[in-house]
Design a protein around this motif. Structure first.
Motif, PDB file in Angstrom:
ATOM      1  N   GLU A 120       0.828  -1.209   0.000  1.00 28.98           N
ATOM      2  CA  GLU A 120       0.000   0.000   0.000  1.00 28.98           C
ATOM      3  C   GLU A 120       0.863   1.261   0.000  1.00 28.98           C
ATOM      4  N   ALA A 121       2.051   1.182   0.579  1.00 33.37           N
ATOM      5  CA  ALA A 121       2.970   2.324   0.535  1.00 33.37           C
ATOM      6  C   ALA A 121       3.428   2.593  -0.895  1.00 33.37           C
ATOM      7  N   GLN A 122       3.647   1.522  -1.674  1.00 34.68           N
ATOM      8  CA  GLN A 122       3.999   1.701  -3.090  1.00 34.68           C
ATOM      9  C   GLN A 122       2.903   2.458  -3.838  1.00 34.68           C
ATOM     10  N   ILE A 123       1.658   2.079  -3.565  1.00 34.61           N
ATOM     11  CA  ILE A 123       0.525   2.720  -4.229  1.00 34.61           C
ATOM     12  C   ILE A 123       0.446   4.181  -3.830  1.00 34.61           C
ATOM     13  N   ALA A 124       0.584   4.450  -2.549  1.00 36.92           N
ATOM     14  CA  ALA A 124       0.502   5.828  -2.053  1.00 36.92           C
ATOM     15  C   ALA A 124       1.610   6.702  -2.640  1.00 36.92           C
ATOM     16  N   ASP A 125       2.783   6.122  -2.808  1.00 35.80           N
ATOM     17  CA  ASP A 125       3.926   6.875  -3.347  1.00 35.80           C
ATOM     18  C   ASP A 125       3.786   7.149  -4.839  1.00 35.80           C
ATOM     19  N   ASN A 126       2.830   6.493  -5.496  1.00 33.54           N
ATOM     20  CA  ASN A 126       2.642   6.667  -6.934  1.00 33.54           C
ATOM     21  C   ASN A 126       1.236   7.208  -7.236  1.00 33.54           C
ATOM     22  N   ASN A 127       0.760   8.081  -6.349  1.00 27.99           N
ATOM     23  CA  ASN A 127      -0.510   8.787  -6.571  1.00 27.99           C
ATOM     24  C   ASN A 127      -1.700   7.855  -6.776  1.00 27.99           C
ATOM     25  N   GLY A 128      -1.694   6.734  -6.033  1.00 29.35           N
ATOM     26  CA  GLY A 128      -2.844   5.844  -6.075  1.00 29.35           C
ATOM     27  C   GLY A 128      -2.788   4.784  -7.157  1.00 29.35           C
ATOM     28  N   TYR A 129      -1.650   4.640  -7.807  1.00 25.12           N
ATOM     29  CA  TYR A 129      -1.491   3.645  -8.883  1.00 25.12           C
ATOM     30  C   TYR A 129      -0.286   2.762  -8.596  1.00 25.12           C
ATOM     31  N   TRP A 130      -0.330   1.539  -9.145  1.00 24.58           N
ATOM     32  CA  TRP A 130       0.827   0.646  -9.099  1.00 24.58           C
ATOM     33  C   TRP A 130       1.618   0.862 -10.374  1.00 24.58           C
ATOM     34  N   ALA A 131       2.862   1.293 -10.229  1.00 26.35           N
ATOM     35  CA  ALA A 131       3.688   1.632 -11.389  1.00 26.35           C
ATOM     36  C   ALA A 131       4.063   0.379 -12.181  1.00 26.35           C
ATOM     37  N   PRO A 132       4.061   0.466 -13.525  1.00 19.74           N
ATOM     38  CA  PRO A 132       4.465  -0.679 -14.350  1.00 19.74           C
ATOM     39  C   PRO A 132       5.917  -1.073 -14.114  1.00 19.74           C
ATOM     40  N   LEU A 133       6.243  -2.282 -14.515  1.00 21.32           N
ATOM     41  CA  LEU A 133       7.599  -2.799 -14.373  1.00 21.32           C
ATOM     42  C   LEU A 133       8.532  -2.202 -15.416  1.00 21.32           C
ATOM     43  N   GLY A 134       9.837  -2.251 -15.100  1.00 24.15           N
ATOM     44  CA  GLY A 134      10.869  -1.877 -16.056  1.00 24.15           C
ATOM     45  C   GLY A 134      11.481  -3.109 -16.694  1.00 24.15           C
ATOM     46  N   ALA A 135      12.315  -2.912 -17.688  1.00 22.16           N
ATOM     47  CA  ALA A 135      12.860  -4.021 -18.467  1.00 22.16           C
ATOM     48  C   ALA A 135      13.580  -5.055 -17.590  1.00 22.16           C
ATOM     49  N   ALA A 136      14.332  -4.601 -16.601  1.00 23.06           N
ATOM     50  CA  ALA A 136      15.104  -5.525 -15.770  1.00 23.06           C
ATOM     51  C   ALA A 136      14.210  -6.469 -14.967  1.00 23.06           C
ATOM     52  N   ASP A 137      12.971  -6.055 -14.700  1.00 18.61           N
ATOM     53  CA  ASP A 137      12.058  -6.876 -13.909  1.00 18.61           C
ATOM     54  C   ASP A 137      11.600  -8.130 -14.657  1.00 18.61           C
ATOM     55  N   PHE A 138      11.827  -8.153 -15.965  1.00 16.33           N
ATOM     56  CA  PHE A 138      11.405  -9.303 -16.770  1.00 16.33           C
ATOM     57  C   PHE A 138      12.532 -10.311 -16.993  1.00 16.33           C
ATOM     58  N   ASP A 139      13.695 -10.060 -16.399  1.00 18.16           N
ATOM     59  CA  ASP A 139      14.818 -10.992 -16.548  1.00 18.16           C
ATOM     60  C   ASP A 139      14.431 -12.374 -16.001  1.00 18.16           C
ATOM     61  N   GLY A 140      14.865 -13.422 -16.692  1.00 18.39           N
ATOM     62  CA  GLY A 140      14.646 -14.776 -16.225  1.00 18.39           C
ATOM     63  C   GLY A 140      13.241 -15.307 -16.451  1.00 18.39           C
ATOM     64  N   GLN A 141      12.450 -14.601 -17.275  1.00 19.29           N
ATOM     65  CA  GLN A 141      11.060 -15.001 -17.495  1.00 19.29           C
ATOM     66  C   GLN A 141      10.822 -15.577 -18.898  1.00 19.29           C
ATOM     67  N   GLY A 142      11.892 -15.919 -19.584  1.00 16.27           N
ATOM     68  CA  GLY A 142      11.754 -16.596 -20.877  1.00 16.27           C
ATOM     69  C   GLY A 142      11.299 -15.693 -22.001  1.00 16.27           C
ATOM     70  N   LEU A 143      11.545 -14.397 -21.872  1.00 11.84           N
ATOM     71  CA  LEU A 143      11.092 -13.415 -22.857  1.00 11.84           C
ATOM     72  C   LEU A 143      12.250 -12.901 -23.699  1.00 11.84           C
ATOM     73  N   THR A 144      11.999 -12.686 -24.980  1.00 11.20           N
ATOM     74  CA  THR A 144      12.989 -12.040 -25.842  1.00 11.20           C
ATOM     75  C   THR A 144      12.954 -10.531 -25.600  1.00 11.20           C
ATOM     76  N   ASP A 145      13.972  -9.840 -26.083  1.00 11.56           N
ATOM     77  CA  ASP A 145      13.998  -8.385 -25.956  1.00 11.56           C
ATOM     78  C   ASP A 145      12.783  -7.753 -26.632  1.00 11.56           C
ATOM     79  N   GLU A 146      12.390  -8.327 -27.764  1.00 12.46           N
ATOM     80  CA  GLU A 146      11.222  -7.803 -28.487  1.00 12.46           C
ATOM     81  C   GLU A 146       9.944  -7.995 -27.670  1.00 12.46           C
ATOM     82  N   GLN A 147       9.828  -9.160 -27.031  1.00  8.55           N
ATOM     83  CA  GLN A 147       8.641  -9.425 -26.214  1.00  8.55           C
ATOM     84  C   GLN A 147       8.591  -8.518 -24.985  1.00  8.55           C
ATOM     85  N   VAL A 148       9.737  -8.278 -24.387  1.00  4.99           N
ATOM     86  CA  VAL A 148       9.788  -7.348 -23.250  1.00  4.99           C
ATOM     87  C   VAL A 148       9.380  -5.941 -23.701  1.00  4.99           C
TER      88      VAL A 148
END
Length: 231
Positions: A120-148
């Motif tokens: 809930e602190a994350q949400i409060a710090d982002n004006n009531g929204y959950w911020a999307p992930l960045g490219a590094a957060d998708f590491d190890g998930q079987g995705l190509t650079d294009e898919q990321v």
């Protein structure tokens, strides 16, 4: 023929299913990828947890859909599980794709691995929204650079109230005809809540050797699994 109603997880809209829809349609089934309120092209629309449940129910009732295979990925398993209860005999099966599942009185935030207050602190710090992930957060998930890149491009901030408001269940979730798809690169075992549900005679487990976003990393294989669940 089945009617597939497809709901992606946090940050994502209906376009997340683009590569899954084609093989489902080719097999003769109806496809209804859904963008929930407040996301993607519906940014700015106010949304709480029950808004998302109603989005799904409305899609099914508006189209007078029957033999529905209701598919929820990640966060969307929570509203999908509630909607599955509410559509009655229209439901053929619900498929949870590496997802959370609703717990009566619980929320996405209450199950957060760092604790509800931290989330809930994350949400409060982002004006009531959950911020999307960045490219590094998708590491190890079987995705190509294009898919990321596609994932990031298709992501928008997620309305916080949908993640912090409680789910409402009217009967045990284990009574629903359900399949849980576990993506092994995101952890080899379902969480404890899902593991308990999988002891039900109405539930079955399928695994995929990919990460948390199989509609991007293995869309053809995911479509094959969904087709098998509609048989």
């Amino acid at each position: 023929m089945a009617e597939f109603v497809l709901v992606a997880g946090a940050w994502l809209g209906s376009s997340a299913w683009d590569e899954v829809v084609a093989p489902l349609r080719s097999a003769g089934h109806g496809t209804h990828p859904l963008t929930l309120s407040g996301l993607a092209e519906k940014q700015g629309v106010p949304a709480g947890q029950q808004t998302h449940v109603q989005d799904i129910v409305d899609e099914i009732e508006r189209g007078d859909l029957h033999d529905v295979v209701l598919v929820g990925h990640s966060y969307a398993g929570i509203p999908v599980g509630q909607a599955a209860e509410r559509i009655g005999e229209r439901l053929s099966r619900v498929v949870f794709v590496d997802s959370e599942v609703p717990v009566d009185g619980g929320s996405f935030a209450s199950g957060w691995w760092q604790g509800q207050a931290a989330f809930e602190a994350q949400i409060a710090d982002n004006n009531g929204y959950w911020a999307p992930l960045g490219a590094a957060d998708f590491d190890g998930q079987g995705l190509t650079d294009e898919q990321v890149a596609r994932l990031i491009e298709g992501s928008t901030p997620h309305p916080g109230a949908t993640l912090t408001e409680p789910a409402v269940l009217t009967r045990p979730l284990g009574e629903l005809p359900a399949t849980y798809v576990k993506c092994l690169l995101d952890g080899p075992e379902p969480n404890d809540t899902v593991a308990k549900l999988l002891t039900s005679d109405h539930w079955r487990l399928v695994t995929m050797d990919t990460g948390h976003w199989p509609m991007f990393s293995q869309p053809t294989e995911l479509a094959r699994i969904l087709l098998a669940e509609a048989a």
